[in-house]
Scaffold this motif. Structure first.
Motif, short mmCIF file in Angstrom:
data_model
loop_
_atom_site.label_atom_id
_atom_site.label_comp_id
_atom_site.label_asym_id
_atom_site.label_seq_id
_atom_site.Cartn_x
_atom_site.Cartn_y
_atom_site.Cartn_z
N GLU A 31 0.83 -1.20 0.00
CA GLU A 31 0.00 0.00 0.00
C GLU A 31 0.87 1.25 0.00
OE1 GLU A 31 -3.83 1.47 2.48
OE2 GLU A 31 -1.98 1.27 3.62
N LYS A 32 1.88 1.28 0.85
CA LYS A 32 2.75 2.45 0.95
C LYS A 32 3.42 2.74 -0.39
CE LYS A 32 5.41 2.43 4.50
NZ LYS A 32 6.54 2.07 5.41
N LYS A 33 3.92 1.69 -1.04
CA LYS A 33 4.64 1.89 -2.30
C LYS A 33 3.69 2.24 -3.43
CE LYS A 33 8.48 -1.01 -0.83
NZ LYS A 33 9.33 0.15 -0.57
N CYS A 34 2.47 1.67 -3.43
CA CYS A 34 1.50 2.02 -4.46
C CYS A 34 1.04 3.47 -4.31
CB CYS A 34 0.29 1.08 -4.39
SG CYS A 34 0.55 -0.52 -5.23
N LEU A 35 0.83 3.91 -3.09
CA LEU A 35 0.44 5.30 -2.87
C LEU A 35 1.54 6.26 -3.32
CD1 LEU A 35 -1.37 5.11 0.60
CD2 LEU A 35 -2.40 5.35 -1.67
N GLU A 36 2.78 5.88 -3.06
CA GLU A 36 3.90 6.72 -3.49
C GLU A 36 3.99 6.75 -5.02
OE1 GLU A 36 7.16 9.22 -3.30
OE2 GLU A 36 5.82 8.60 -1.67
N PHE A 37 3.83 5.59 -5.62
CA PHE A 37 3.92 5.46 -7.07
C PHE A 37 2.84 6.27 -7.79
CE2 PHE A 37 2.34 2.89 -10.74
CZ PHE A 37 3.34 3.23 -11.63
N THR A 38 1.60 6.22 -7.29
CA THR A 38 0.48 6.85 -7.99
C THR A 38 0.44 8.36 -7.82
OG1 THR A 38 -0.98 6.37 -6.10
CG2 THR A 38 -0.95 4.78 -7.92
N LYS A 39 1.29 8.92 -6.99
CA LYS A 39 1.35 10.37 -6.89
C LYS A 39 1.73 11.00 -8.23
CE LYS A 39 4.23 10.86 -3.49
NZ LYS A 39 5.05 11.49 -2.42
N ASP A 40 2.48 10.27 -9.03
CA ASP A 40 2.90 10.78 -10.33
C ASP A 40 1.74 10.95 -11.29
OD1 ASP A 40 5.63 10.89 -9.66
OD2 ASP A 40 5.85 8.75 -10.05
N PHE A 41 0.62 10.29 -11.00
CA PHE A 41 -0.53 10.36 -11.90
C PHE A 41 -1.46 11.51 -11.56
CE2 PHE A 41 1.02 6.17 -12.58
CZ PHE A 41 0.68 5.83 -13.87
N ALA A 42 -1.54 11.91 -10.28
CA ALA A 42 -2.52 12.92 -9.91
C ALA A 42 -2.00 13.93 -8.90
CB ALA A 42 -3.79 12.24 -9.36
N ALA A 102 0.69 14.73 -5.31
CA ALA A 102 0.77 14.28 -3.92
C ALA A 102 -0.36 14.81 -3.07
CB ALA A 102 2.11 14.71 -3.34
N GLY A 103 -0.97 15.94 -3.45
CA GLY A 103 -2.00 16.53 -2.62
C GLY A 103 -3.37 15.91 -2.76
N ALA A 104 -3.57 15.07 -3.78
CA ALA A 104 -4.89 14.47 -4.01
C ALA A 104 -5.14 13.33 -3.03
CB ALA A 104 -4.98 13.95 -5.45
N ARG A 105 -6.34 13.32 -2.44
CA ARG A 105 -6.69 12.28 -1.47
C ARG A 105 -6.90 10.95 -2.20
NH1 ARG A 105 -9.18 11.98 3.61
NH2 ARG A 105 -10.47 10.10 3.89
N PRO A 106 -6.17 9.88 -1.81
CA PRO A 106 -6.30 8.60 -2.50
C PRO A 106 -7.47 7.77 -1.99
CG PRO A 106 -4.60 8.45 -0.83
CD PRO A 106 -5.10 9.86 -0.80
N GLU A 107 -8.11 7.06 -2.91
CA GLU A 107 -9.14 6.07 -2.58
C GLU A 107 -8.66 4.73 -3.12
OE1 GLU A 107 -12.87 7.30 -4.12
OE2 GLU A 107 -12.91 9.21 -3.04
N ILE A 108 -8.75 3.69 -2.29
CA ILE A 108 -8.24 2.37 -2.67
C ILE A 108 -9.39 1.38 -2.82
CG2 ILE A 108 -6.82 0.42 -1.92
CD1 ILE A 108 -5.03 2.41 -0.48
N SER A 109 -9.34 0.60 -3.88
CA SER A 109 -10.31 -0.49 -4.06
C SER A 109 -9.60 -1.67 -4.70
CB SER A 109 -11.48 -0.04 -4.96
OG SER A 109 -11.03 0.19 -6.29
N ASN A 110 -10.26 -2.82 -4.70
CA ASN A 110 -9.72 -4.04 -5.32
C ASN A 110 -8.31 -4.35 -4.82
OD1 ASN A 110 -11.79 -2.83 -7.36
ND2 ASN A 110 -11.58 -5.00 -7.97
#
Length: 263
Positions: free
Chosen positions: A115-126, A128-136
């Motif tokens: 989870e930590k690494k996926c959240l870090e990785f996906t910051k490049d898409f939207a 760092a300030g965007a609130r993440p929602e996780i599913s699946n």
């Protein structure tokens, strides 16, 4: 320009336009993937290098026209591309794969690291300030995967606890009839013993389970919140879905269809 020449030019354009065949579409997609893919091995001295690997992403309009192309990146760690150049995950990680996904616990252990690494990785898409929602969020062996949505941008993240993995932007969940599924994205990453395949899409509200059968493997997808996700090792090198889908509905009935018929 004389009348004879005009007549001949008109004859050349007289045939009505036709939709491209499946073979023509496949050739066009192969060419697109070749253009977008790296032609050489990455420099292992490079930092967080990104690649555009082989990918098939399909979207069908009501007219049946095909749109191809998606951004897919491999995560780099320890100064080079993960997987020793053969794929985003190691052979040991692929060997740990299980056909049935398990719920990922993010409180501690491997799930927490993924989870930590996926959240870090996906910051490049939207950002760092965007609130993440996780599913699946699922784990198969030592590899976890999840959909991370930030500011309306959804990303599929496939990751080992060591930070090796891959990810891609995916479409929003599609509202479907209760007994239907839709295929959003599918493809392959790596080659040889490092090859992995993935597929994901949307599912109607009555679809309880989705089982893929591909090259002798049985893959149970994770179905959650109108979306299904699945990945497996050593499928078709081109990322094609060559087997079947079996849908199990909430009333216990099932339906099996050829994978090539799922759009």
């Amino acid at each position: 320009m004389n009348n004879d020449l005009l007549s001949r030019l008109a004859e050349l354009d007289a045939a009505p336009r036709t939709e491209p065949s499946a073979a023509e579409i496949d050739r066009e997609e192969r060419l697109l993937r070749t253009v977008l893919s790296d032609t050489g091995k990455p420099d292992r001295s490079t930092g967080a290098a990104f690649r555009r690997p082989l990918v098939r992403r399909l979207a069908f309009t009501t007219a049946g026209a095909l749109a191809a192309g998606a951004a897919v990146v491999a995560v780099a760690v320890a100064g080079g591309l993960l997987g020793g150049g053969s794929g985003p995950l190691s052979e040991a990680q692929l060997a740990s794969w299980t056909s049935t996904p398990h719920t990922m616990s993010t409180a501690s252990g491997e799930g927490s690291e993924v989870e930590k690494k996926c959240l870090e990785f996906t910051k490049d898409f939207a950002g760092a300030g965007a609130r993440p929602e996780i599913s699946n969020a699922e784990i198969r062996g030592s590899v976890g995967s999840m959909i991370v949505t930030r500011a309306g941008n959804a990303t599929y993240c496939l990751m080992g606890s060591d930070g090796s993995g891959t990810g891609m932007a995916v479409s929003d969940v599609v509202k479907l009839p209760a007994d239907q599924i839709e295929l959003d994205t599918y493809g392959s990453r790596g080659e040889g013993d490092g090859l992995l395949n993935y597929a994901l899409g949307s599912a109607g509200s009555d679809v309880k389970e989705i089982t893929l059968h591909d090259r002798g493997k049985t893959i149970h997808a994770l179905v959650q919140d109108g979306r299904w996700t699945a990945w497996w090792p050593k499928g078709d090198p081109e990322g094609l879905l060559t087997g079947t889908f079996t849908l199990t509905f909430k009333d216990g009935t099932t339906r099996t269809m050829d994978a090539s018929k799922v759009e």
